[in-house]
Motif scaffolding. Structure first.
Motif, mmCIF file in Angstrom:
data_model
loop_
_atom_site.group_PDB
_atom_site.id
_atom_site.type_symbol
_atom_site.label_atom_id
_atom_site.label_comp_id
_atom_site.label_asym_id
_atom_site.label_seq_id
_atom_site.Cartn_x
_atom_site.Cartn_y
_atom_site.Cartn_z
ATOM 1 N N THR A 76 0.832 -1.205 0.000
ATOM 2 C CA THR A 76 0.000 0.000 0.000
ATOM 3 C C THR A 76 0.870 1.260 0.000
ATOM 4 O OG1 THR A 76 -0.118 0.148 2.401
ATOM 5 C CG2 THR A 76 -1.785 -1.225 1.307
ATOM 6 N N SER A 78 1.840 3.058 2.335
ATOM 7 C CA SER A 78 2.862 3.017 3.377
ATOM 8 C C SER A 78 4.096 2.253 2.916
ATOM 9 C CB SER A 78 2.309 2.349 4.641
ATOM 10 O OG SER A 78 1.130 2.986 5.043
ATOM 11 N N THR A 153 -3.427 14.100 4.981
ATOM 12 C CA THR A 153 -4.768 13.518 5.076
ATOM 13 C C THR A 153 -5.349 13.630 6.483
ATOM 14 O OG1 THR A 153 -3.823 11.950 3.531
ATOM 15 C CG2 THR A 153 -6.048 11.509 4.238
ATOM 16 N N LYS A 204 -6.460 6.259 -3.128
ATOM 17 C CA LYS A 204 -6.965 7.601 -2.849
ATOM 18 C C LYS A 204 -7.452 8.199 -4.179
ATOM 19 C CE LYS A 204 -5.236 7.082 1.483
ATOM 20 N NZ LYS A 204 -4.369 7.647 2.489
HETATM 21 C C1 LIG Z 1 -3.180 7.021 3.195
HETATM 22 C C2 LIG Z 1 -1.876 7.708 3.350
HETATM 23 C C3 LIG Z 1 -0.660 7.020 3.482
HETATM 24 C C4 LIG Z 1 -0.597 5.524 3.643
HETATM 25 O O1 LIG Z 1 -1.197 4.822 2.624
HETATM 26 P P1 LIG Z 1 -1.809 3.355 2.904
HETATM 27 O O2 LIG Z 1 -2.335 2.978 1.565
HETATM 28 O O3 LIG Z 1 -2.849 3.521 3.965
HETATM 29 O O4 LIG Z 1 -0.698 2.493 3.361
HETATM 30 C C5 LIG Z 1 0.501 7.745 3.535
HETATM 31 N N1 LIG Z 1 0.512 9.092 3.465
HETATM 32 C C6 LIG Z 1 -0.634 9.793 3.357
HETATM 33 C C7 LIG Z 1 -0.565 11.279 3.276
HETATM 34 C C8 LIG Z 1 -1.856 9.122 3.290
HETATM 35 O O5 LIG Z 1 -2.985 9.819 3.183
#
Ligand SMILES: *Cc1c(COP(=O)(O)O)cnc(C)c1O
Length: 377
Positions: A76, A78, A153, A204
């Motif tokens: 993901t 992360s 976020t 996203k």
């Molecule tokens: C969602 C998010 C992440 C992490 O992404 P995942 O898909 O949840 O692992 C990292 N940085 C920001 C700014 C995010 O919004």
């Protein structure tokens, strides 16, 4: 050990089709679901190899970059975040992390785990950094790696990126930018800004399910990676190995999540079809409509307009309103998911994602109408 399973207790999943207006995952275009239903091919099948090449090209289009090393990390957002740190930071590397929300903190945590000599600068959650604050921090303590979040976020603030890359480069460092909640929704041009490593996630504004983390590295980043003394601590995220898998030789490293790559490819095709600039404009127009609707309901945004993200809106929860009860009613009575605040903003704000396929007028009008019913019934 259980000898037998009572299937009555394990019904089929049958999960509901929600209207996903939280901070992620966003809704997925039916075309993407359809693409995911295609049968698997082997990950070295010539047809899949073509799909990998085309995916890289479409990612370059979406990131606005010519960078050769532009791939989706298998994992993901992360995982892409961790790849950016793991490859640029080794024990003792001086790192500067800009923290104005939850994801800046996560970056600092990761950089420490990879042995970085980590300094941080802070802004209250919801505020953004000025270029001179970053310059000042680098003057006080030089760094080789600087990381900042474009779309935080946890707060809904958009960090302006102009000038920052130039300052970072003048101080001999590389710039990592977290674009997880901006790529494919909020204006971002990696090459024009001068970002050295930029990463995102599929769930996203790209509007595919969670599971891949697009990332891009320019020459400056590759040079830093080549000058490392220690090998990358993470085997899985070591780009010198992953690069060979995505490069012309297709040296086996791991098995790419085939179906997720079908999803990303179709989602990127949809982005190219719409046109990236049109997509940015759609996110803005729809968000502006939402902001106006909130005003009509006497609801206030947490972030002033000039730094307000067009992909994620944070709303101040009015005095006396029960945060959890409103979200529960939205989900149970209207099938809409929104999210509460993180950390110090818990109970103070709602977070509404208007990303990718979620960013449509019908969703916005429905949410506004539902909020009106719940708050003013
Ligand atoms: C969602 C998010 C992440 C992490 O992404 P995942 O898909 O949840 O692992 C990292 N940085 C920001 C700014 C995010 O919004």
């Amino acid at each position: 050990m259980k000898k037998q399973i009572d299937l009555q207790q394990f019904p089929a999943g049958n999960l509901p089709a929600r209207i996903l207006m939280g901070p992620g995952p966003s809704m997925v275009d039916p075309r993407v679901y359809q693409a995911m239903a295609a049968p698997l091919v082997g990950h070295l099948d010539p047809e899949f190899v073509h799909l990998m090449d085309r995916t890289q090209e479409l990612l370059r289009y979406t990131f606005r970059t010519e960078n050769k090393l532009t791939i989706p990390v298998s994992g993901t957002g992360s995982a892409a975040m961790e790849a950016s740190i793991a490859n640029s930071v080794e024990p003792g590397t001086p790192v500067l992390i800009c923290i104005n929300g939850y994801f800046g903190e996560r970056l600092a945590d990761m950089a420490k785990r990879y042995g970085g000599d980590v300094s941080t600068i802070h802004r209250p959650w919801g505020e953004v950094f000025t270029p001179s604050e970053i310059e000042q921090a680098l003057r006080e303590k030089p760094a080789k790696v600087v990381a900042i979040v474009h779309a935080e976020t946890s707060t809904g603030a958009e960090q302006p990126l102009d000038e920052i890359a130039k300052i970072v480069h003048n101080h001999g460092a590389i710039l990592i930018v977290d674009a997880v909640t901006s790529l494919g929704g909020v204006p971002l041009s990696v090459d024009e800004i001068g970002i050295d490593i930029c990463y995102s996630g599929t769930q996203k504004c790209i509007s595919a399910p969670p599971g891949l983390g697009p990332i891009t590295f320019n020459e400056r980043a590759l040079n830093l990676m080549q000058s490392r003394k220690a090998p990358v601590t993470s085997w899985y995220l070591d780009m010198s190995l992953v690069q060979a898998y995505w490069g012309p030789n297709r040296t086996y490293h791991h098995t790419a999540p085939i179906t997720m790559n079908y999803a990303l490819y179709e989602a990127l095709r949809i982005i190219a079809e719409e046109g990236i600039e049109n997509r940015w404009a759609r996110h803005r127009a729809n968000s502006e409509m939402f902001w106006e609707g909130l005003e009509d309901l006497n609801l206030k945004c947490f972030i002033p307009k000039e730094h307000r993200l067009t992909s994620l809106c944070t709303i101040q929860i009015p005095e006396g309103v029960d945060d959890a009860a409103v979200r529960k009613s939205l989900l149970e009575d209207y099938n809409i998911e929104i999210s509460g605040g993180l950390g110090s903003l818990k109970g103070k704000i709602w977070r509404v994602g208007l990303m990718g396929y979620t960013s449509r007028k019908e969703n916005i009008l429905l949410l506004l109408a539902a909020l009106k019913k719940i708050l003013y019934k």
